[in-house]
Design an enzyme around this catalytic site. Sequence first.
Site, short mmCIF file in Angstrom:
data_model
loop_
_atom_site.label_atom_id
_atom_site.label_comp_id
_atom_site.label_asym_id
_atom_site.label_seq_id
_atom_site.Cartn_x
_atom_site.Cartn_y
_atom_site.Cartn_z
N ARG A 22 0.84 -1.20 0.00
CA ARG A 22 0.00 0.00 0.00
C ARG A 22 0.88 1.25 0.00
NH1 ARG A 22 -2.14 -3.72 -1.13
NH2 ARG A 22 -4.01 -4.70 -0.32
N GLU A 63 -5.08 3.57 6.13
CA GLU A 63 -4.80 3.58 4.71
C GLU A 63 -5.16 4.90 4.05
OE1 GLU A 63 -5.94 0.50 2.06
OE2 GLU A 63 -5.41 -1.14 3.41
N SER A 96 -11.12 -0.64 3.13
CA SER A 96 -10.31 -1.04 4.28
C SER A 96 -9.64 0.20 4.87
CB SER A 96 -9.24 -2.05 3.85
OG SER A 96 -9.84 -3.21 3.33
#
Length: 371
Positions: free
Chosen positions: A181, A367, A267
């Site tokens: 990520r 995130e 998420s």
Amino acid sequence: MGGAQPAGKRAGATIQGMLVENNVSLQGCNTFGIAARAHELVRVRSVRDVQDVLADPRLARMPKFVLGGGSNVVLTGDVHALVLKMEVPGLRLWQETERAWIVEAGAGESWHGAVAWTLAQGYPGLENLALIPGTVGAAPVQNIGAYGVELQDRFHSLVAVDLETGEPFELDAAQCAFGYRDSVFKHRAPAHDGETRGFGLAGRAVITHVRLLLRKDWKPELGYLDLERKRQESGLLQPSAQQIFDWVCEVRRAKLPDPAVVGNAGSFFKNPTVSPEQCQDIIAREPKVVHYPLPDGRVKLAAGWLIDACGWKGKRVGKAGVYDRQALVLVNRGTPEDSVTGGEVMTLARAIQTSVYERFGIRLEPEPVVV
């Protein structure tokens, strides 16, 4: 707010043949559905549009905020930077070699739409990444991934524009410095203090096109339990790419809320990684902890399981809640007229981080980009 335009009204000026919109609602431009406004916004549909912004002395001096589909952002207030709303269109076969198809997509294209398009053209390889919200341009920034595949596994190159010079440039996978990520686009440029800190492009460049390398010797990626279960239920030994696409869509729809119905940013936390020793210590206390060994010897823990174990599933703080089917997803429990605020979302996120750290000694990292 003196002189503000009502919702839906956009005063603006034309600069370099381009409309600069003022006081624009961003509620429909972020998947959380958070009510916020952009003081000024430009819709970017080409490399030239970025160059026109930089050719204007006033706009060139302004800080820039790049906005794609808004699927990975939490707005904590109005945006005072110039919003570059990325709407570059286009899907095409850029190049074909003996071993692969290389597809080019405009940064403003829907990621899921691009995945579906490649399969319709007979180019498999992106099916495990189906139904991930957001635009193509945001995919390399986050190095999106799901069901055993990350963007870097299918990446060829990208085109970006330097926000200082206006010059387009290309980057290959190595230059993007992909990680979990993570990419070069999430890091600021190194400080000029004599230290070498790497190559950061956050705030310095904007992606306009992404190229994906889809191999002709395609093989299905079925390493995740959910997909293996679907394969066993179907009785298919060698499912097609389209079949895997359909399975991924079914699994995601069963677990995750549709942002068009329940506002969310997917998420919310990264799955943390720990050493084998740390994992064994946690297993000794929590034998059911969900964990996955990684090729480098470290172990990835399921952040959703950790959050659920702390009792957060279905809980809420104000109008921010934890989704009752997947604790990894924070949701908007407000209405369009009385939406959750970015402050409420981050208050809930910090409370979850504290709970997980106190119980497991692990710090969860969000995130989404918080603005």
